[in-house]
Scaffold this active site. Sequence first.
Site, PDB file in Angstrom:
ATOM      1  N   ASP A 296       0.783  -1.235   0.000  1.00  0.00           N
ATOM      2  CA  ASP A 296       0.000   0.000   0.000  1.00  0.00           C
ATOM      3  C   ASP A 296       0.815   1.286   0.000  1.00  0.00           C
ATOM      4  O   ASP A 296       0.315   2.305  -0.471  1.00  0.00           O
ATOM      5  CB  ASP A 296      -0.975  -0.018   1.180  1.00  0.00           C
ATOM      6  CG  ASP A 296      -2.091   1.009   1.042  1.00  0.00           C
ATOM      7  OD1 ASP A 296      -2.372   1.410  -0.110  1.00  0.00           O
ATOM      8  OD2 ASP A 296      -2.685   1.399   2.052  1.00  0.00           O
TER       9      ASP A 296
ATOM     10  N   HIS B 145       2.102   3.512   7.053  1.00  0.00           N
ATOM     11  CA  HIS B 145       1.947   4.348   5.863  1.00  0.00           C
ATOM     12  C   HIS B 145       0.682   5.187   5.884  1.00  0.00           C
ATOM     13  O   HIS B 145       0.440   5.930   4.941  1.00  0.00           O
ATOM     14  CB  HIS B 145       2.018   3.486   4.604  1.00  0.00           C
ATOM     15  CG  HIS B 145       0.972   2.423   4.544  1.00  0.00           C
ATOM     16  ND1 HIS B 145       1.106   1.211   5.177  1.00  0.00           N
ATOM     17  CD2 HIS B 145      -0.220   2.375   3.932  1.00  0.00           C
ATOM     18  CE1 HIS B 145       0.044   0.473   4.952  1.00  0.00           C
ATOM     19  NE2 HIS B 145      -0.785   1.150   4.202  1.00  0.00           N
TER      20      HIS B 145
END
Lengths: 904, 904
Positions: free
Chosen positions: B71, B315
């Site tokens: 991701d 993230h």
Amino acid sequence: MWWDEQNEETRDNYRRMVDEGRLEFIGGGWSMNDEASAHYTAIIDNMSWGWKFLEDTFGTCGRPKIGWQIDPFGHSREQAAIFAEMGMDGLFFARLDYRDKTKRKNEQTMEMLWRANPRLGAKSEIFTGALYNHYSPPPGFCFDLLCSDVIIDNPNSPDYNVISKVSDLIKWAEDEAKAFKTNHVMITMGNDFNYQDAHVWYKNLDKLIRYVNAEQASGSRVNLFYSTPSCYLKGLNDAGVTWPTKTDDFFPYASDPHAYWTGYFISRPTFKGYIRSSNAMLQAVKQMSSLAPAAGSLEAELNLMREALGINQHHDAVTGTAKQHVTDDYYRILHNANVAGWKIFEAAANSASAVNGAPKLAYSPCPRLNISECAFTESTTSGNFIITVYNPLGRPQSPLIVFPVVALENGSPPTYVITDPEGNTVPHDVFPLPQPILVLPGRNSNAEYQVHFVARDLPPVGFASYHVSVSTARKNRVKREVKLKVNRSKKQGFVFENDFYVITLDSATGHVSSIERKDQPGISASVRQEFMFYNGMRGFNQNFSDRASGAYIFRPESQAPLTMRDQLDVSFVAGDVLTEIRAYTEDWASHVIRFRSDSEVLESEWIAGPIPIDDGVGKELISRFVTDIRNGAKFYTDSNGKLTEPRTRDYRPTFELGDDTEAVSRNYYPVLSRSYIRDEDQSDPNLSRQLTILTDRAQGGGSIVDGALELMVHRRLLYDDAFGVGEALNESAFGTGLVARGLHKFILTSVSNAAKLYRAEEVKDIMRPLYAFAPTSLSAKKWLTGYATKVSALKAPLPENVNLMTLEPWRDGRLLMRLEHMFEPGEDAVLSNSAPIELLDILAAPVLSIRETDLSGSQVAPVKMKWDYEGKADKEDESLNDDIEKGVITLRPSEIRTFVVTLA
Amino acid sequence: MWWDEQNEETRDNYRRMVDEGRLEFIGGGWSMNDEASAHYTAIIDNMSWGWKFLEDTFGTCGRPKIGWQIDPFGHSREQAAIFAEMGMDGLFFARLDYRDKTKRKNEQTMEMLWRANPRLGAKSEIFTGALYNHYSPPPGFCFDLLCSDVIIDNPNSPDYNVISKVSDLIKWAEDEAKAFKTNHVMITMGNDFNYQDAHVWYKNLDKLIRYVNAEQASGSRVNLFYSTPSCYLKGLNDAGVTWPTKTDDFFPYASDPHAYWTGYFISRPTFKGYIRSSNAMLQAVKQMSSLAPAAGSLEAELNLMREALGINQHHDAVTGTAKQHVTDDYYRILHNANVAGWKIFEAAANSASAVNGAPKLAYSPCPRLNISECAFTESTTSGNFIITVYNPLGRPQSPLIVFPVVALENGSPPTYVITDPEGNTVPHDVFPLPQPILVLPGRNSNAEYQVHFVARDLPPVGFASYHVSVSTARKNRVKREVKLKVNRSKKQGFVFENDFYVITLDSATGHVSSIERKDQPGISASVRQEFMFYNGMRGFNQNFSDRASGAYIFRPESQAPLTMRDQLDVSFVAGDVLTEIRAYTEDWASHVIRFRSDSEVLESEWIAGPIPIDDGVGKELISRFVTDIRNGAKFYTDSNGKLTEPRTRDYRPTFELGDDTEAVSRNYYPVLSRSYIRDEDQSDPNLSRQLTILTDRAQGGGSIVDGALELMVHRRLLYDDAFGVGEALNESAFGTGLVARGLHKFILTSVSNAAKLYRAEEVKDIMRPLYAFAPTSLSAKKWLTGYATKVSALKAPLPENVNLMTLEPWRDGRLLMRLEHMFEPGEDAVLSNSAPIELLDILAAPVLSIRETDLSGSQVAPVKMKWDYEGKADKEDESLNDDIEKGVITLRPSEIRTFVVTLA
């Protein structure tokens, strides 16, 4: 489906839990049926078919003991009676009028003994409980993927909350206990669409139980445990409480001052009509499957119909409260069921007519006769065809048989010679079709005419076939539609009459102005039928007063309906069989007043729609009959088409309505079958007038002003009412609003004579004759000798007050049979008496065995809990001198008795 | 948490599946860290701590072999190097520039050998694959509660779809195969938040596999099975393919022509700053826990810090792309970690200073020094206190120690006498605080002044304590802030200088106009620092060009920044320790240019915010340095703060940028630590100029026009960019926009001298000194004899190019130690050479055992797959003449080596 996909280990685990009572089935119908819009025959079928699966799959312990109607939007007395008669011990539901609920909480009458049909005593009594908090968990305790509560017992977590959760739950339980008579508290833990990942729920419930019960060491009196409704009920039953009673119903349901859930009584009229006709077909094909082995072998087709009708009774199906695409799927299911039903019809009809190995007939049903479309009769412009009619009623009936036909090149339809099963020529008419049908969006037909005739005295529970010979040899003498000259200056009315009635139309407007009984001196009334409409409230449901009229909610913008054109376009067609007065109010509201020369029943066949919405306002169309009957705010509606509920405008028997601006919707009630008003003064019942309106589908209405009775026929709305559909009820088809066509039968007669007429008539709507068409090369004469044209399963018709409600294949070659007393106590001077019948004298086939069961047809006789309640009589229920094995059976008024029989 | 809650049966099942390779861990960090905003020290910590849990819990088979960065929004070379050096065999990710992806699909270069640090050879190479379809299932194959696909194989269902599903899947597999070199096809089956009810997925996947494989009988070449990334990778490794290589990185990531994911490099600057300072603290307290038993016993506190820093590298954490309430929770976690860290500090400091059972000191940290607030120093207006400073760096450093103080009733702050560990009085200044700090919303302080001094030559990996004596006996001679008279008519500039620099301010505007090196003849540049801003694009993301600038995306409304006031309010404060030039552009943009008399490093301490949004437009504030350096479109940024990435404006090494209107955001790159421009003409590196800017937190920027280098410091936006946050990045606090304060260090020097300076400086940002305050009743003299005032864990400082990157408690009393070569090949003429060290001569404590491990510190040496790739050299990797057991270790340029050691 789930069960079918499980492996044996899971099934064994599951069965063991059922056997141990740790997992119980409640409700158990094929669906959780609605109680306002589902016909009692359909409810009983739905429940019985679900129970049969449970019993066949899980044995005795699979049998539900609890009625679980937690979501339906109001509750009927007939539903309670059905559950009681199925042998259930208790009924729980969530939705009742908010004022009623508050009062019951305050007075500890949330739980009660519902005496659904006092005449039948304990058989129809059921303990009933209203749930405290809808069917939801307490606020803060929804432990599901779809909500966000969670119990966090890790003290290192910043979200550690077990202490507050425990105290909240204990407080909740203590508060709830105050609303109930015993110290047992039911806390519902679930909701719509929950338990898709059940583990989330159970993990948190396990914690909750552990921590709440740990508080007992500190004096808490709350003991929390996983339970079942049956365990809860046993707690109540053991508690030795004398319970309050209930004898009326729980309609209409209001959830707040502007949310009367009365719109769904009418929402989606074509869908409700299709369910009703499909249910009628199911009743007929169940009989056929029972009686004709060739039909009985089509078990899959019959089950398809049963399941289709079951799911369509769901409280978001027949109610019209599903999204459009879901409703489309319901239509698909019903369509497939109808196709299956016609297969059974064909097999049974061929069995019935088979003589000496005559070739089978290939039947074409005309399922779109509702829009006067029939591929078979429209394309058969010469030759012969057969019309075979099935009569599911236990007595003869004489329905009108109708088929549309086209004009030939000479401008005229063909001519027809119709021969009855005995070889007699039958009189018929050819009428031009009403104009609204010719322009109906989506109608795929060139037929401009229809043929009709009376199929007189059809054999009970049997077939009759008619031979039709078609010819183009000469022009057909079509009956002419004659326009009436409506003129304000005229004083004289237009007068029509048959053997029973004189109907007068106001020459100034074209409206019916009076109806007079020719055969009942003194029975006469001014009657004006009028189409009117309400503007549906527009709103965004941000607060109570912003509530929109929607699929669930009926909320008109004003409390008086809006009128339409005062001067109608009126014409009439007079035929040999019947006369039609055709009154067009607007493009989207018209009807045909139809009366047969021999009938005490008048018909208003209405066509409603496309309802215009160009002005951005949804509309709700009613048919209102305004009379001079002095009904004194009282009117009567049915309970799922069976029991009768007396209603009083602006009044509830068990609580105060109080201030409320919803003067119309609070007086709307479900009408499945009948509604009537009558003169309050009944000193001479032979002179008191009663106007009864019978419906062919679930509707709703009431007597909003004295002397008037209205039924809503169609509604089209542009705003959602925010109770779950998420769509506006804006039914469209073929680029415009949906058109509905339906039938109101209406009867003006004396009160003393009324029940006899309406009971006889309304049963014909459920026991509707079915007919289909088949080509034949035979002349009428050869056909009469080559085929059996008339057969009956009965040696003798049933008495006038008894209905063969059910006859269907059940287990192991045995049949399920229900006999029903059609009259309530006191409804008719004669016919409301108990009805003794001798079954062996009635059934044509020898009865090899017969055993009475509960209403569901389950194999094991229920042992019902006994309850003390206020006003309970000391005496036992009456005993009947029946000899069931010999078929000697007594039906008390309104009673249904269920048997498993083996016929030779 | 899940594992902790499982019973032994579940754990055994789970362990068995892990042992059998049926279930494998991939990635395995404490979180899936971001690659743009996470510092390499934090990434390595995050990965190692996750892996330690896996290895401790599941043994050898719990060790991940696959980097799984599916991701993160762009991919760094340093991340690849880290994974390679941890012994991973492969790295998979989903997000790369849409043009790059298309090109790689077409050229079958989706899979490659990433040579992350060629100098280190195979050690830093990793097979890398870009996923074909994000990390999502093929369209129509999302079998989860959160989506609605389903395989229906009941042929009686109207939704029966297995035939089309099978052919769709086979077509998908065949299409996907065309983009890859081998006949192995990875189909990802999952997505964010999926598998909450895993059964739904597996039930459908089981069906899919069965039906797809059944097609093999009809000639299908698709064989579908459950696999793992490792199994897939083995398939590729066995395939005998020569793979293409990759030597740059995958930044910036663009998902469409208007969606450059460059905003998150900067989003939430205070959060990024807090993570950075917390990471620095973690590095220090890990050392303390390793060296001081009293600190080492605070294992829970250390783990809390490790885990807090791990999760904050996520993230959607350090990136600033979580919702506000989630970010608030990250702050909470970091706060708790800091509190824990200070406990370790206190225990270690007391251990270090303990002499003859002197009483322990009670330390007060001042965690809000970032806003010049310190309860301890503000309330200590008389008496004595101790400042204890920890230096985690393996060499001496001389940081500025700062504390805020209040004015007394006499209008003056107290006077201070500061005594160093040797008993010398230390010079200090008392400066008035900058005006923006005094009006800072939410600041809970009356301090108007700050005291600062240089803690000179702190012992490496050790503590030093300073004694401060506070008195109100006389007025403090506070240094005065002198306003500069900016005047357009003036020609002369304002000139400031220290030992190394002459800085000239434009007298017409107050802006810096030139910087000249006094010690490097010919090194001089015109330099103008300016705050400017972009208006963030407003939009509703209905299509590409409607994309808003948001938490992920940086999309300015125009491609030139908007200028602010040209004439600044400028003042200066000159002290004995340092001089500050204070330049106020607007209320929401100012900075202090600070230079110490002895330092080659200049500072711009910026204060940004509250960014005004009254005009309905979000804004993105930059600090731009415009110079006459002729950099020819080239600039340099770091890779997670370690490796250096050369950048060229409007250029990508591996694909064509093509037409694109995002001239600014396409040239933004992550800056974790350093960015620089230099004269393109380097014929004489001693005369080529280099401007380097170092950051104290993750930022982003680039050289948007030649000669300029800009960094974005703050952004406040009013529209969501529709990539998942669902909120606008509109950070607010205390009723207004959030204010951020941070530091840019900048250095002007020759290219030849640059690396030596910036490498030495930037390591001090990670190895930040920590200091806290403690009251004492002792005079300086008594304190010097009563406590140890200076201790070091090193006998000798580390060489100038070596960093003691990690020293932390690991398993069973052993320590994890990482030594790092701080320079890349060629960066410095001398310091870029390999660095041999003799550890036993450096560590003060005897080394009882030492063993080298992979970068993660795992117990088992990895056996890495070998790969053929284009241009692979025949020769083996170089061999080093190390004798690890004797502590003789050679570090190649930029190399990190990891050891498990036992110290006496």
